[in-house]
Design a protein around this motif. Sequence first.
Motif, PDB file in Angstrom:
ATOM      1  N   GLU A 100      14.958  21.802  30.367  1.00 52.91           N
ATOM      2  CA  GLU A 100      15.316  22.777  29.523  1.00 52.91           C
ATOM      3  C   GLU A 100      14.617  24.322  29.945  1.00 52.91           C
ATOM      4  OE1 GLU A 100      13.998  21.650  25.631  1.00 52.91           O
ATOM      5  OE2 GLU A 100      15.209  19.716  25.567  1.00 52.91           O
ATOM      6  N   MET A 101      13.660  24.057  30.626  1.00 51.37           N
ATOM      7  CA  MET A 101      12.994  25.246  30.951  1.00 51.37           C
ATOM      8  C   MET A 101      13.595  25.666  32.568  1.00 51.37           C
ATOM      9  SD  MET A 101       9.249  24.903  29.569  1.00 51.37           S
ATOM     10  CE  MET A 101       8.602  26.752  30.353  1.00 51.37           C
ATOM     11  N   ASN A 102      14.351  24.842  33.001  1.00 49.15           N
ATOM     12  CA  ASN A 102      14.831  24.951  34.471  1.00 49.15           C
ATOM     13  C   ASN A 102      13.550  25.342  35.460  1.00 49.15           C
ATOM     14  OD1 ASN A 102      16.944  25.013  36.407  1.00 49.15           O
ATOM     15  ND2 ASN A 102      17.260  27.376  36.178  1.00 49.15           N
ATOM     16  N   ILE A 103      12.760  24.422  35.584  1.00 49.12           N
ATOM     17  CA  ILE A 103      11.545  24.755  36.344  1.00 49.12           C
ATOM     18  C   ILE A 103      11.245  23.751  37.298  1.00 49.12           C
ATOM     19  CG2 ILE A 103      10.572  26.547  34.558  1.00 49.12           C
ATOM     20  CD1 ILE A 103       8.777  23.971  33.738  1.00 49.12           C
ATOM     21  N   GLN A 104      12.139  22.562  37.424  1.00 50.27           N
ATOM     22  CA  GLN A 104      11.840  21.392  38.153  1.00 50.27           C
ATOM     23  C   GLN A 104      11.313  21.935  39.620  1.00 50.27           C
ATOM     24  OE1 GLN A 104      15.219  18.884  38.901  1.00 50.27           O
ATOM     25  NE2 GLN A 104      13.948  17.108  39.701  1.00 50.27           N
ATOM     26  N   GLN A 105      11.827  22.926  40.391  1.00 45.83           N
ATOM     27  CA  GLN A 105      11.450  23.390  41.637  1.00 45.83           C
ATOM     28  C   GLN A 105       9.973  24.102  41.714  1.00 45.83           C
ATOM     29  OE1 GLN A 105      13.145  22.244  44.250  1.00 45.83           O
ATOM     30  NE2 GLN A 105      14.487  21.270  42.824  1.00 45.83           N
ATOM     31  N   ASP A 106       9.554  24.386  40.492  1.00 44.44           N
ATOM     32  CA  ASP A 106       8.380  25.121  40.367  1.00 44.44           C
ATOM     33  C   ASP A 106       7.161  24.319  39.945  1.00 44.44           C
ATOM     34  OD1 ASP A 106       9.677  27.556  41.098  1.00 44.44           O
ATOM     35  OD2 ASP A 106      10.528  27.779  39.133  1.00 44.44           O
TER      36      ASP A 106
END
Length: 262
Positions: free
Chosen positions: A37-43
Motif C-alpha cells: 500500500e505504501m509502495n515501498i518494497q524496494q526501500d
Amino acid sequence: MSKKYEFPKSMNDVPTHYCGGCGHGIVHKLIAQVIDEMNIQQDVLLVAPVGCAVYAYNYINVDSCEAAHGRAPAVATGMKRVHPDKLVISYQGDGDLLAIGTGETVHAANRGENITVIFINNAIYGMTGGQMAPTSLVGQVTKTTPFGRNADEVGYPIRACELLNTLVEPKYIERCAVYDVPHINKTKAAIKKALTYQKEGKGYSFVEVLSMCPTNWGVAPTVAADWVKDQMEPYYPLGVFRDVPGGVTPEAATPVAGVVTK
C-alpha cells in the motif's frame, strides 16, 4: 467484478513453517500489505530474529538480514545509518527482544534510532519448545515452570511498551493484538503508522503484538485466541502509549498508569 482481495506482492507465495493458529503468519501478511500500500518494497530492509520468525526473510519479499540472537536492533541501527534512505524493520519475539536482547532494545529506543521495531509477544519461548519467557504470565505453566511462573522466584512479566515509554526519544509506541479481525485491522494500521513515521524521519517506533502460540500453550487455536483476550490483555493492555511525532521533554517521559486509547 471488482477484486476484493489479492495476495500481497511483497509476500512470497510459499508454505510457511509456522504451526496452525500461530500469529506470526498474520503479522507477516500485514507487513506485506502495508509495504504494498505504501509502495515501498524496494526501500524496505528487514532484520530477522533468532526464534520462530528466524525464516521471516523467506516469506516477506524484501532485502533482509539475519541477526544474532537479541541483536536485531543493533543490526537495524547499522543498516539505517549506512542506508538512511531505506526503511528498516526489526522483527522480534519476546525471548529475542526482552531476554538476551534487552540491552539492545532499550538503547536503540533511548538513542531514538529512526527504525521500526515489531515485537511479537506470545508469552513463551516458541522455537525452543515452550520454556518461560520474560513475558510469561504469573502462574503460567511452561516447560521450565511446571507449577506456574512464581514471581517471588523469577520476577514479574516485563511490559515492553510501558518500559520504553519511560524514555525520551521514542516517537510512537502501541500495543495491538491479532486474536480477531477488528484487532488485526488495528494492528495493520499501527504498522502502517510506524513505517510512515520512519519514512518521514520522525524517529523510533515500536509496535507490540499480542499473539497466539497454541502448540506450546497446549491448546486449540480457537482457545489460544481466547486466551490472549482473556488472560494476556488484562496484564498487557492494548492501546497507544506514545504518539508524539515532535518528541517529548525529559520531564514528560514518565511511566503512565494506563494508555491513551484502546
